[in-house]
Scaffold this active site. Structure first.
Site, PDB file in Angstrom:
ATOM      1  N   ARG A  82      71.563 -57.439 -29.250  1.00  0.00           N
ATOM      2  CA  ARG A  82      70.376 -58.211 -29.615  1.00  0.00           C
ATOM      3  C   ARG A  82      69.432 -58.480 -28.447  1.00  0.00           C
ATOM      4  O   ARG A  82      68.220 -58.283 -28.566  1.00  0.00           O
ATOM      5  CB  ARG A  82      70.798 -59.567 -30.216  1.00  0.00           C
ATOM      6  CG  ARG A  82      71.185 -59.505 -31.654  1.00  0.00           C
ATOM      7  CD  ARG A  82      72.242 -60.562 -31.938  1.00  0.00           C
ATOM      8  NE  ARG A  82      73.468 -60.131 -31.303  1.00  0.00           N
ATOM      9  CZ  ARG A  82      74.399 -59.398 -31.916  1.00  0.00           C
ATOM     10  NH1 ARG A  82      74.267 -59.126 -33.179  1.00  0.00           N
ATOM     11  NH2 ARG A  82      75.477 -58.982 -31.283  1.00  0.00           N
ATOM     12  N   LYS A 111      77.278 -44.257  -5.139  1.00  0.00           N
ATOM     13  CA  LYS A 111      77.290 -43.708  -3.775  1.00  0.00           C
ATOM     14  C   LYS A 111      77.332 -44.825  -2.741  1.00  0.00           C
ATOM     15  O   LYS A 111      77.120 -44.597  -1.560  1.00  0.00           O
ATOM     16  CB  LYS A 111      76.025 -42.849  -3.558  1.00  0.00           C
ATOM     17  CG  LYS A 111      76.010 -41.585  -4.411  1.00  0.00           C
ATOM     18  CD  LYS A 111      74.787 -40.724  -4.138  1.00  0.00           C
ATOM     19  CE  LYS A 111      73.638 -41.136  -5.003  1.00  0.00           C
ATOM     20  NZ  LYS A 111      72.428 -40.338  -4.823  1.00  0.00           N
ATOM     21  N   ARG A 132      70.780 -58.531 -17.517  1.00  0.00           N
ATOM     22  CA  ARG A 132      72.043 -59.145 -17.969  1.00  0.00           C
ATOM     23  C   ARG A 132      73.112 -58.718 -16.986  1.00  0.00           C
ATOM     24  O   ARG A 132      73.254 -57.529 -16.672  1.00  0.00           O
ATOM     25  CB  ARG A 132      72.427 -58.723 -19.374  1.00  0.00           C
ATOM     26  CG  ARG A 132      73.834 -59.219 -19.710  1.00  0.00           C
ATOM     27  CD  ARG A 132      74.173 -59.091 -21.144  1.00  0.00           C
ATOM     28  NE  ARG A 132      73.458 -60.048 -21.958  1.00  0.00           N
ATOM     29  CZ  ARG A 132      73.764 -60.301 -23.235  1.00  0.00           C
ATOM     30  NH1 ARG A 132      74.760 -59.659 -23.814  1.00  0.00           N
ATOM     31  NH2 ARG A 132      73.079 -61.178 -23.918  1.00  0.00           N
ATOM     32  N   HIS A 165      72.149 -68.550 -20.647  1.00  0.00           N
ATOM     33  CA  HIS A 165      71.446 -67.511 -21.404  1.00  0.00           C
ATOM     34  C   HIS A 165      70.150 -68.185 -21.885  1.00  0.00           C
ATOM     35  O   HIS A 165      69.988 -68.502 -23.070  1.00  0.00           O
ATOM     36  CB  HIS A 165      72.327 -67.068 -22.570  1.00  0.00           C
ATOM     37  CG  HIS A 165      71.921 -65.784 -23.222  1.00  0.00           C
ATOM     38  ND1 HIS A 165      70.698 -65.180 -23.009  1.00  0.00           N
ATOM     39  CD2 HIS A 165      72.580 -64.991 -24.112  1.00  0.00           C
ATOM     40  CE1 HIS A 165      70.635 -64.065 -23.730  1.00  0.00           C
ATOM     41  NE2 HIS A 165      71.756 -63.930 -24.406  1.00  0.00           N
TER      42      HIS A 165
HETATM   43  N1   CP Z   1      73.156 -63.216 -28.716  1.00  0.00           N
HETATM   44  C1   CP Z   1      73.341 -62.239 -27.829  1.00  0.00           C
HETATM   45  O1   CP Z   1      73.190 -62.444 -26.621  1.00  0.00           O
HETATM   46  O2   CP Z   1      73.696 -61.030 -28.359  1.00  0.00           O
HETATM   47  P1   CP Z   1      73.943 -59.711 -27.526  1.00  0.00           P
HETATM   48  O3   CP Z   1      75.155 -59.960 -26.652  1.00  0.00           O
HETATM   49  O4   CP Z   1      74.160 -58.635 -28.543  1.00  0.00           O
HETATM   50  O5   CP Z   1      72.732 -59.472 -26.672  1.00  0.00           O
END
Ligand code: CP
Length: 366
Positions: A82, A111, A132, A165
């Site tokens: 997502r 490397k 991420r 997040h």
């Molecule tokens: N909600 C969420 O972060 O989903 P994903 O891990 O699929 O990005």
């Protein structure tokens, strides 16, 4: 530019926030504590306007022009469906081409190039990095390193370890906005006094200890006096003391609970989460009994008719599929809301959100 010599994650929060923001604007978006009520309200309004503008061919063409001179890097080295796809779609809405790195084994990291150097390399080709990463603090450390180089570009956190997040929290709060202010006119109306969350009870359920989305959303909701938060989890998976202390400091009413069926009747919204067993060392959390922390078919008749059911997804057994076609299920909407609010956030970071506002008022404000 203030460049800290020590680890930025060990600094007091106000200084961390100052290092990430630029005057009154978000620049690097790393921590939910960067969002005050004005910016949350502003981004929800811009998201709402963007989705209305994007609904017409001419509007979509306008949106598509506003960042066509920029390029984005989606550096996602922890799995995602997502967040990755909605950021990709948000870039496309704004006309910004993007590339991605999802598997570091295809980069020169194999490397021996360090992740620090990789991020610096990316800053030479792109105008924004969306990241991420499995390690807490990595995105913040990189943002502060970027602050020290000649070609500094913004870095957005798309999920950092067990910690935060923030853009998921933003889409969650935007989803709650849409639930508690059902008309678009009301959502777009500018009213600094409005507090849609006062008098609302919101329950977080499941693995709250390791759920980064819950931590970030709790920080955002703490901006709304009068909201009441319930944390419904087994003792082993209860929310961290740092969040509880933050809520206490901000005079936000909150309670720990250990039984969803006994709690659900008092909730306006419930935020379900799955067991985050990828953080286990040896599968130790899999033996925890989660039956009292699941939305089962038996509970369906006990829920308030206007309850909003949220889940950041992916889900497991904690959210039965019988809810999928229930109008109270908002977890499908969350995904689409994420695309619009991430487009709004990117527009804000590049200081083109005013163009969206002007376009909306000149074309849609009948
Ligand atoms: N909600 C969420 O972060 O989903 P994903 O891990 O699929 O990005």
């Amino acid at each position: 530019m203030d460049i800290p010599s020590e680890d930025p994650t060990s600094l007091p929060t106000p200084r961390r926030v100052r290092l990430l923001n630029r005057e009154d604007r978000l620049y690097h978006v790393i921590l939910a504590q960067q969002f005050d009520r004005d910016i949350i309200d502003h981004l929800c309004r811009i998201a709402e306007m963007t989705r209305i503008i994007g609904d017409t061919r001419a509007g979509a063409r306008f949106l598509n022009s506003i960042l066509s001179h920029k390029r984005a890097m989606l550096y996602f080295i922890q799995p995602s469906t997502r967040t990755f796809l909605s950021f990709a779609a948000a870039c496309q809405i704004l006309g910004m081409p993007y590339n991605d790195v999802r598997d570091p084994s295809t980069s020169s990291e194999v490397k021996g190039e360090t992740e620090d150097d990789t991020v610096r390399v990316l800053s030479q080709y792109f105008d924004i990095i969306i990241m991420r990463h499995p390690s807490e603090g990595f995105a913040e450390t990189m943002a502060n390193k970027l602050n020290g180089i000649r070609r500094c570009i913004p870095l957005l956190n798309g999920g950092s370890g067990k910690d935060q997040h923030p853009t998921q929290a933003l889409l969650d709060i935007y989803t709650l906005y849409r639930c508690f202010a059902p008309s678009s006119v009301e959502r777009i109306r500018q009213d600094p006094e409005r507090n849609l969350f006062a008098g609302k009870t919101i329950a977080f359920v499941g693995d709250l200890k390791r759920g980064r989305t819950v931590r970030s959303l709790a920080y955002l909701l703490a901006r709304y006096p009068g909201v009441r938060l319930l944390f419904v989890a087994p003792d082993e998976l209860q929310i961290g003391d740092d969040i509880l202390e933050h809520l206490t400091r901000n005079e936000i009413e909150h309670e720990l609970k250990s039984d969803l069926p006994k709690t659900i009747g008092e909730c306006n919204a419930v935020y379900m989460t799955r067991l985050q067993d990828e953080h286990d060392k040896d599968g130790e959390s899999r033996s925890i009994d989660l039956s009292r922390f699941s939305l089962t078919p038996e509970l369906q008749d006990q829920l308030r008719p206007d309850l909003a059911i949220l889940h950041p997804l992916p889900r497991r057994a904690e959210l039965d599929t019988c809810y999928d076609s229930d109008p109270r299920a908002k977890y499908w909407d969350q995904m689409r809301n994420g695309m619009w609010v991430r487009a709004a956030l990117i527009a804000h970071v590049f200081n083109v959100d005013g163009q969206i506002l002007d376009h909306y008022y000149s074309h849609f404000n009948y």
